[in-house]
Every structure is written in structure tokens, then in C-alpha cells.
Motif scaffolding. Structure first.
Motif, PDB file in Angstrom:
ATOM      1  N   ASP A   1      56.985   2.021  35.927  1.00 57.85           N
ATOM      2  CA  ASP A   1      56.794   3.183  37.015  1.00 57.85           C
ATOM      3  C   ASP A   1      58.378   4.085  36.033  1.00 57.85           C
ATOM      4  OD1 ASP A   1      54.601   2.740  39.156  1.00 57.85           O
ATOM      5  OD2 ASP A   1      57.033   1.793  40.282  1.00 57.85           O
ATOM      6  N   VAL A   2      59.060   3.194  35.996  1.00 58.32           N
ATOM      7  CA  VAL A   2      60.131   3.792  34.925  1.00 58.32           C
ATOM      8  C   VAL A   2      60.018   4.468  33.386  1.00 58.32           C
ATOM      9  CG1 VAL A   2      62.512   3.728  33.326  1.00 58.32           C
ATOM     10  CG2 VAL A   2      61.945   2.533  35.161  1.00 58.32           C
ATOM     11  N   SER A   3      58.371   4.341  32.476  1.00 57.72           N
ATOM     12  CA  SER A   3      57.882   4.972  31.770  1.00 57.72           C
ATOM     13  C   SER A   3      57.551   6.094  31.717  1.00 57.72           C
ATOM     14  CB  SER A   3      57.344   3.775  31.040  1.00 57.72           C
ATOM     15  OG  SER A   3      57.685   2.824  30.495  1.00 57.72           O
ATOM     16  N   GLU A   4      56.440   5.987  33.279  1.00 54.99           N
ATOM     17  CA  GLU A   4      56.491   7.572  33.849  1.00 54.99           C
ATOM     18  C   GLU A   4      56.965   7.987  33.962  1.00 54.99           C
ATOM     19  OE1 GLU A   4      53.586   6.364  36.819  1.00 54.99           O
ATOM     20  OE2 GLU A   4      52.084   4.865  35.318  1.00 54.99           O
ATOM     21  N   LEU A   5      57.748   8.110  34.679  1.00 49.96           N
ATOM     22  CA  LEU A   5      59.144   8.961  35.111  1.00 49.96           C
ATOM     23  C   LEU A   5      59.918   9.498  34.369  1.00 49.96           C
ATOM     24  CD1 LEU A   5      60.727   7.102  38.243  1.00 49.96           C
ATOM     25  CD2 LEU A   5      59.563   9.304  38.147  1.00 49.96           C
TER      26      LEU A   5
END
Length: 125
Positions: free
Chosen positions: A112-116
Motif C-alpha cells: 500500500d505504501v509503495s502504491e501511495l
């Protein structure tokens, strides 16, 4: 001096999936908590970079910089940012009566962090 966000993500990934030839001195729960700290730091650093480009004074305002995000990016991105940041914050704080986050939970947050981090620059209104 901190690592760039890509370095923080790589360090978190290495904590979650250490190479097999490394002797593990930390338990999986401690490695997961340490990875959560690195992921939250990556979110904070990226948010500071965002606010430096929009309004430099917002980097000094603490939590309100995250709450104000909804007026500068798509609301869905702001909501997801706050939800993930809150989950990581809870995982970062050690309480003797709570279990640490599982490596699987932190791996999902890592995704999720990578996507954000990729979405935030293009999510501006």
C-alpha cells in the motif's frame, strides 16, 4: 540524514524477507515492527516533500498536514493515506498487552505504501 524513500522501502523489505544466509537475531515480530517504522517514515518523508512543493509552512504543522491533504489531492488518496498512516502508527507503538504486527500485515502495508508513494505526485487537484 535519512535514507531516500526508496531506501526506506528496500530496508523494510529486507527486514520482512531477509536473505536465507543471514542469521536472524530478531524475532519476526520485532522485524515486522521495525519495518512498520521504516514504512511510516517513508510516508512522512514523502508527505513533507509534497508540502514543500505546495506550501513549505505545512511541513511544520504535525498531524494537520495529513488532515489538510484532502483539499489538495483526490479524497480517496487522502483517506487511504490517513488509514495506512494510522495503522502503521499503531503498529509502531509497543504495548506489552498487544501482539506485534504480523509480517503478512506489514507486507500488505508495504504494498500500500509503495502504491501511495507513486500515486501522490499525480493525485493533486
Amino acid at each position: 540524514m535519512t535514507l531516500p524513500t526508496s531506501g526506506l522501502l528496500a530496508a523494510a523489505d529486507e527486514l520482512l524477507c531477509p536473505p536465507p544466509d543471514i542469521v536472524h537475531t530478531l524475532t519476526p515480530g520485532l522485524r515486522a515492527r521495525a519495518a512498520a517504522v521504516l514504512l511510516r517514515l517513508a510516508l512522512d518523508e514523502t508527505l513533507d516533500d509534497f508540502w514543500r512543493s505546495v506550501s513549505p509552512n505545512m511541513t511544520r504543522t504535525g498531524r494537520s498536514r495529513m488532515l489538510s491533504l484532502q483539499w489538495y489531492v483526490r479524497p480517496s488518496v487522502a483517506r487511504q493515506w490517513f488509514a495506512i498512516w494510522s495503522a502503521l502508527s499503531a503498529a509502531c507503538h509497543h504495548h506489552s498487552y498487544e501482539l506485534p504486527p504480523t509480517p503478512a500485515e506489514v507486507r500488505a502495508w508495504h504494498q500500500d505504501v509503495s502504491e501511495l508513494l507513486n500515486v501522490l505526485p499525480s493525485a493533486r487537484l
